[in-house]
Design an enzyme around this catalytic site. Sequence first.
Site, PDB file in Angstrom:
ATOM      1  N   CYS A   7       0.865  -1.182   0.000  1.00 59.83           N
ATOM      2  CA  CYS A   7       0.000   0.000   0.000  1.00 59.83           C
ATOM      3  C   CYS A   7       0.897   1.225   0.000  1.00 59.83           C
ATOM      4  CB  CYS A   7      -0.989  -0.022   1.164  1.00 59.83           C
ATOM      5  SG  CYS A   7      -0.247   0.158   2.788  1.00 59.83           S
ATOM      6  N   CYS A  79      -4.799  -0.830  -1.227  1.00 55.83           N
ATOM      7  CA  CYS A  79      -5.207   0.571  -1.144  1.00 55.83           C
ATOM      8  C   CYS A  79      -6.704   0.705  -1.371  1.00 55.83           C
ATOM      9  CB  CYS A  79      -4.473   1.390  -2.193  1.00 55.83           C
ATOM     10  SG  CYS A  79      -2.687   1.227  -2.046  1.00 55.83           S
ATOM     11  N   CYS A  87      -2.899   3.844  -5.735  1.00 58.95           N
ATOM     12  CA  CYS A  87      -2.259   2.591  -5.345  1.00 58.95           C
ATOM     13  C   CYS A  87      -0.953   2.435  -6.120  1.00 58.95           C
ATOM     14  CB  CYS A  87      -3.201   1.437  -5.667  1.00 58.95           C
ATOM     15  SG  CYS A  87      -3.205   0.161  -4.434  1.00 58.95           S
TER      16      CYS A  87
END
Length: 157
Positions: A7, A79, A87
């Site tokens: 992430c 994300c 992301c």
Amino acid sequence: MNILFLCTGNSCRSILAEATFNHLAPAGWRAISAGSKPTGRVHPRSLALLAREGIATAGYASKSWDNLPLIPDIVITVCGSAAGETCPAYLGPVVRSHWGVEDPAHAVGTDAEIDAAFMTAYRILRRRIEAFLALPLAELVDERARLQTELDRIGTL
């Protein structure tokens, strides 16, 4: 097989996924996590939640994807999209999937409401990890297309 949960900040979701996966995974499977812009610290609520769930928290740290200790076979981005979060895109010959989860680090409200946001993220990730681990993993290792399909399906759970 090595899985990278990726992430942006590597302080909440990817840490929750890494710790949960490693807690549940069979021998021969390992997860790591990283961020494209790591915060440099694991969110204290993530660590507290993992401890309450009986999952070891020692050794987890917010780290950059620039210094991975191994080459992943699978990359799962976690994300969310509610806040327009971008992301990171991992390049390389890996199986990639997206398991979007909103970032509890941005939750606002009372302590109970913020804790609930962390628990929601954890439960989503745990449900997906359990679904993944219930697959015939020995078969899927050599069937990248099928593995990709299964990972993408799990990301919608």
